[in-house]
Design a protein around this motif. Structure first.
Motif, PDB file in Angstrom:
ATOM      1  N   TRP A  34      39.935  50.158  52.372  1.00  0.00           N
ATOM      2  CA  TRP A  34      39.133  49.436  51.375  1.00  0.00           C
ATOM      3  C   TRP A  34      37.856  48.825  51.938  1.00  0.00           C
ATOM      4  O   TRP A  34      37.025  48.321  51.183  1.00  0.00           O
ATOM      5  CB  TRP A  34      39.961  48.291  50.775  1.00  0.00           C
ATOM      6  CG  TRP A  34      41.192  48.709  50.043  1.00  0.00           C
ATOM      7  CD1 TRP A  34      41.638  49.970  49.798  1.00  0.00           C
ATOM      8  CD2 TRP A  34      42.168  47.822  49.473  1.00  0.00           C
ATOM      9  NE1 TRP A  34      42.816  49.938  49.109  1.00  0.00           N
ATOM     10  CE2 TRP A  34      43.173  48.645  48.892  1.00  0.00           C
ATOM     11  CE3 TRP A  34      42.281  46.451  49.395  1.00  0.00           C
ATOM     12  CZ2 TRP A  34      44.282  48.101  48.242  1.00  0.00           C
ATOM     13  CZ3 TRP A  34      43.386  45.912  48.744  1.00  0.00           C
ATOM     14  CH2 TRP A  34      44.374  46.726  48.168  1.00  0.00           C
ATOM     15  N   TYR A  55      41.569  44.863  42.246  1.00  0.00           N
ATOM     16  CA  TYR A  55      41.956  46.245  42.532  1.00  0.00           C
ATOM     17  C   TYR A  55      43.352  46.536  41.988  1.00  0.00           C
ATOM     18  O   TYR A  55      43.584  47.572  41.347  1.00  0.00           O
ATOM     19  CB  TYR A  55      41.910  46.496  44.037  1.00  0.00           C
ATOM     20  CG  TYR A  55      42.389  47.878  44.437  1.00  0.00           C
ATOM     21  CD1 TYR A  55      41.521  48.965  44.447  1.00  0.00           C
ATOM     22  CD2 TYR A  55      43.727  48.093  44.807  1.00  0.00           C
ATOM     23  CE1 TYR A  55      41.957  50.231  44.805  1.00  0.00           C
ATOM     24  CE2 TYR A  55      44.168  49.355  45.160  1.00  0.00           C
ATOM     25  CZ  TYR A  55      43.286  50.422  45.160  1.00  0.00           C
ATOM     26  OH  TYR A  55      43.737  51.676  45.508  1.00  0.00           O
ATOM     27  N   TYR A  78      38.362  40.819  45.466  1.00  0.00           N
ATOM     28  CA  TYR A  78      38.475  42.278  45.371  1.00  0.00           C
ATOM     29  C   TYR A  78      39.930  42.725  45.232  1.00  0.00           C
ATOM     30  O   TYR A  78      40.251  43.579  44.394  1.00  0.00           O
ATOM     31  CB  TYR A  78      37.857  42.926  46.616  1.00  0.00           C
ATOM     32  CG  TYR A  78      37.930  44.443  46.621  1.00  0.00           C
ATOM     33  CD1 TYR A  78      36.861  45.208  46.176  1.00  0.00           C
ATOM     34  CD2 TYR A  78      39.064  45.116  47.076  1.00  0.00           C
ATOM     35  CE1 TYR A  78      36.913  46.592  46.175  1.00  0.00           C
ATOM     36  CE2 TYR A  78      39.132  46.497  47.068  1.00  0.00           C
ATOM     37  CZ  TYR A  78      38.055  47.230  46.618  1.00  0.00           C
ATOM     38  OH  TYR A  78      38.135  48.602  46.620  1.00  0.00           O
ATOM     39  N   THR A  79      40.820  42.133  46.031  1.00  0.00           N
ATOM     40  CA  THR A  79      42.209  42.606  46.096  1.00  0.00           C
ATOM     41  C   THR A  79      42.952  42.478  44.773  1.00  0.00           C
ATOM     42  O   THR A  79      43.501  43.475  44.274  1.00  0.00           O
ATOM     43  CB  THR A  79      42.966  41.866  47.209  1.00  0.00           C
ATOM     44  OG1 THR A  79      42.354  42.173  48.462  1.00  0.00           O
ATOM     45  CG2 THR A  79      44.424  42.293  47.255  1.00  0.00           C
ATOM     46  N   ASN A 128      33.474  50.027  43.287  1.00  0.00           N
ATOM     47  CA  ASN A 128      34.667  50.796  42.917  1.00  0.00           C
ATOM     48  C   ASN A 128      34.969  50.581  41.431  1.00  0.00           C
ATOM     49  O   ASN A 128      35.204  49.452  41.001  1.00  0.00           O
ATOM     50  CB  ASN A 128      35.850  50.334  43.769  1.00  0.00           C
ATOM     51  CG  ASN A 128      37.092  51.188  43.576  1.00  0.00           C
ATOM     52  OD1 ASN A 128      37.366  51.672  42.484  1.00  0.00           O
ATOM     53  ND2 ASN A 128      37.856  51.357  44.644  1.00  0.00           N
ATOM     54  N   ASN A 145      44.803  48.909  38.760  1.00  0.00           N
ATOM     55  CA  ASN A 145      45.888  49.886  38.921  1.00  0.00           C
ATOM     56  C   ASN A 145      47.161  49.441  38.201  1.00  0.00           C
ATOM     57  O   ASN A 145      48.251  49.933  38.500  1.00  0.00           O
ATOM     58  CB  ASN A 145      46.169  50.091  40.411  1.00  0.00           C
ATOM     59  CG  ASN A 145      45.150  50.981  41.090  1.00  0.00           C
ATOM     60  OD1 ASN A 145      45.165  52.201  40.931  1.00  0.00           O
ATOM     61  ND2 ASN A 145      44.239  50.371  41.831  1.00  0.00           N
ATOM     62  N   ASP A 165      34.405  49.679  50.528  1.00  0.00           N
ATOM     63  CA  ASP A 165      34.322  49.289  49.113  1.00  0.00           C
ATOM     64  C   ASP A 165      34.168  47.781  48.963  1.00  0.00           C
ATOM     65  O   ASP A 165      33.433  47.304  48.092  1.00  0.00           O
ATOM     66  CB  ASP A 165      35.579  49.751  48.362  1.00  0.00           C
ATOM     67  CG  ASP A 165      35.549  51.235  48.019  1.00  0.00           C
ATOM     68  OD1 ASP A 165      34.508  51.873  48.232  1.00  0.00           O
ATOM     69  OD2 ASP A 165      36.584  51.746  47.549  1.00  0.00           O
ATOM     70  N   VAL A 214      37.912  48.391  40.415  1.00  0.00           N
ATOM     71  CA  VAL A 214      37.707  46.952  40.532  1.00  0.00           C
ATOM     72  C   VAL A 214      36.865  46.440  39.377  1.00  0.00           C
ATOM     73  O   VAL A 214      37.161  45.390  38.788  1.00  0.00           O
ATOM     74  CB  VAL A 214      37.050  46.619  41.889  1.00  0.00           C
ATOM     75  CG1 VAL A 214      36.663  45.145  41.961  1.00  0.00           C
ATOM     76  CG2 VAL A 214      37.998  46.975  43.019  1.00  0.00           C
TER      77      VAL A 214
END
Length: 325
Positions: free
Chosen positions: A247, A172, A168-169, A280, A176, A250, A283
């Motif tokens: 987070w 994400y 996920y990180t 999200n 962005n 999510d 993501v």
């Protein structure tokens, strides 16, 4: 002359299962190494992250390192014991090597972004986090003493579900427009894991479809109970891993979505109501974005010409098996 075959040579011209051949070709086409990704280009982005964000990134990759170590050192070694064809064994040899590449790749990220003291802290956290250690223990216990089909279930859950609290990180940040080269490695890993999970799930389905109806029901009960146990622990892991961020909810949604994908790989019905629409969108955007072109020799760009990194689509999990009885 007497016929005294001592050892059989593998014959790739006599294929028993075409999925073995197509998976081998897919995996070799996707071959990559972390040394070809210019991670240092992400240092400017790294410096913009606050201390909490850097801590999360480090621990995320520490956890992923542990899981890939488990898969490369124990998981695939156990799956190799129950192959149906010699070509399947060759595919598992490939998978095992790439799982080692994955585990090593995180250390390349650490050596680029972190100090030696930070790296020591990351591995100390990884080796002592109770929830991370618990899921490794649950999965490895099945690898060491479970039945062949149970081992395949555990492997698919690891590949298609448990990794995603960590994935996920970087996705994400990619969504962005940050840490693009770090995320490139993760997307290459995801591309590999998608094939691994689909292939091992297919091999599970072959065995599952040979069971009686009563045996299938017993196996399904065991499978869903394991998923509940792993998800319960994964919620706790997520809460500790992402403490200090907003987070957590999510990430849990993303986990449930990927748990359903794991069940799909195994030919089973989804458990959770979560779909891609609930994840999200930042993501999902990171997950679905193809790589930029990458010249393998000059390291120009951050994507390999030999294939694009793409999210698995629902149809990718349908590899031609008949429906369950």
């Amino acid at each position: 002359m007497t016929d005294s075959t001592y050892y059989k040579a593998i014959n790739w011209n006599a294929i028993e299962d075409l999925i073995d051949k197509s998976t081998w070709e897919k995996l070799t086409e996707q071959f990559w190494l972390d040394t070809r990704i210019p991670l240092s280009n992400d240092l400017d982005d790294w410096r913009t992250l606050n201390a909490t964000e850097k801590n999360v990134v480090g621990h995320v990759f520490g956890g992923l390192t542990l899981l890939d170590t488990l898969q490369s050192q124990d998981g695939i070694d156990q799956l190799r014991k129950d192959v149906r064809t010699p070509q399947e064994l060759a595919v598992f040899n490939n998978i095992q090597f790439m799982e080692s590449v994955h585990a090593k790749s995180y250390s390349s990220i650490f050596s680029t972004l972190n100090t030696s003291e930070e790296i020591d802290e990351i591995f100390e956290w990884t080796n002592t986090n109770e929830f991370l250690q618990k899921k490794a223990k649950i999965v490895n216990k099945i690898y060491q003493s479970g039945a062949p089909l149970e081992k395949k279930i555990a492997s698919v859950f690891l590949e298609t579900f448990l990794f995603y609290s960590g994935f996920y990180t970087p996705l994400y940040y990619l969504g962005n427009n940050k840490l693009a080269n770090v995320a490139e490695i993760i997307k290459l890993i995801i591309r590999d894991e998608s094939v691994h999970g689909t292939y091992i799930g297919y091999k599970f389905q072959l065995g599952f479809n040979e069971l009686s109806e009563a045996e299938q029901e017993k196996m399904q009960d065991w499978m869903y109970n394991l998923l509940y146990e792993l998800y319960d622990n994964e919620e706790s892991y997520t809460e500790t891993l992402y403490a200090g961020t907003d987070w957590i909810d999510d990430v849990k949604t993303f986990l449930r979505y990927n748990a359903n994908k794991a069940l799909m790989n195994l030919g089973q019905n989804a458990l959770f109501p979560d779909t891609a629409d609930d994840v999200n969108p930042i993501v999902m955007n990171g997950l679905s974005t193809g790589t930029a072109n990458h010249d393998f020799f000059s390291q120009v760009g951050n994507g390999y010409l030999l294939g694009h990194v793409e999210a698995m689509q629902d149809d990718d999990y349908n590899i031609g098996l008949p429906k369950d009885k």
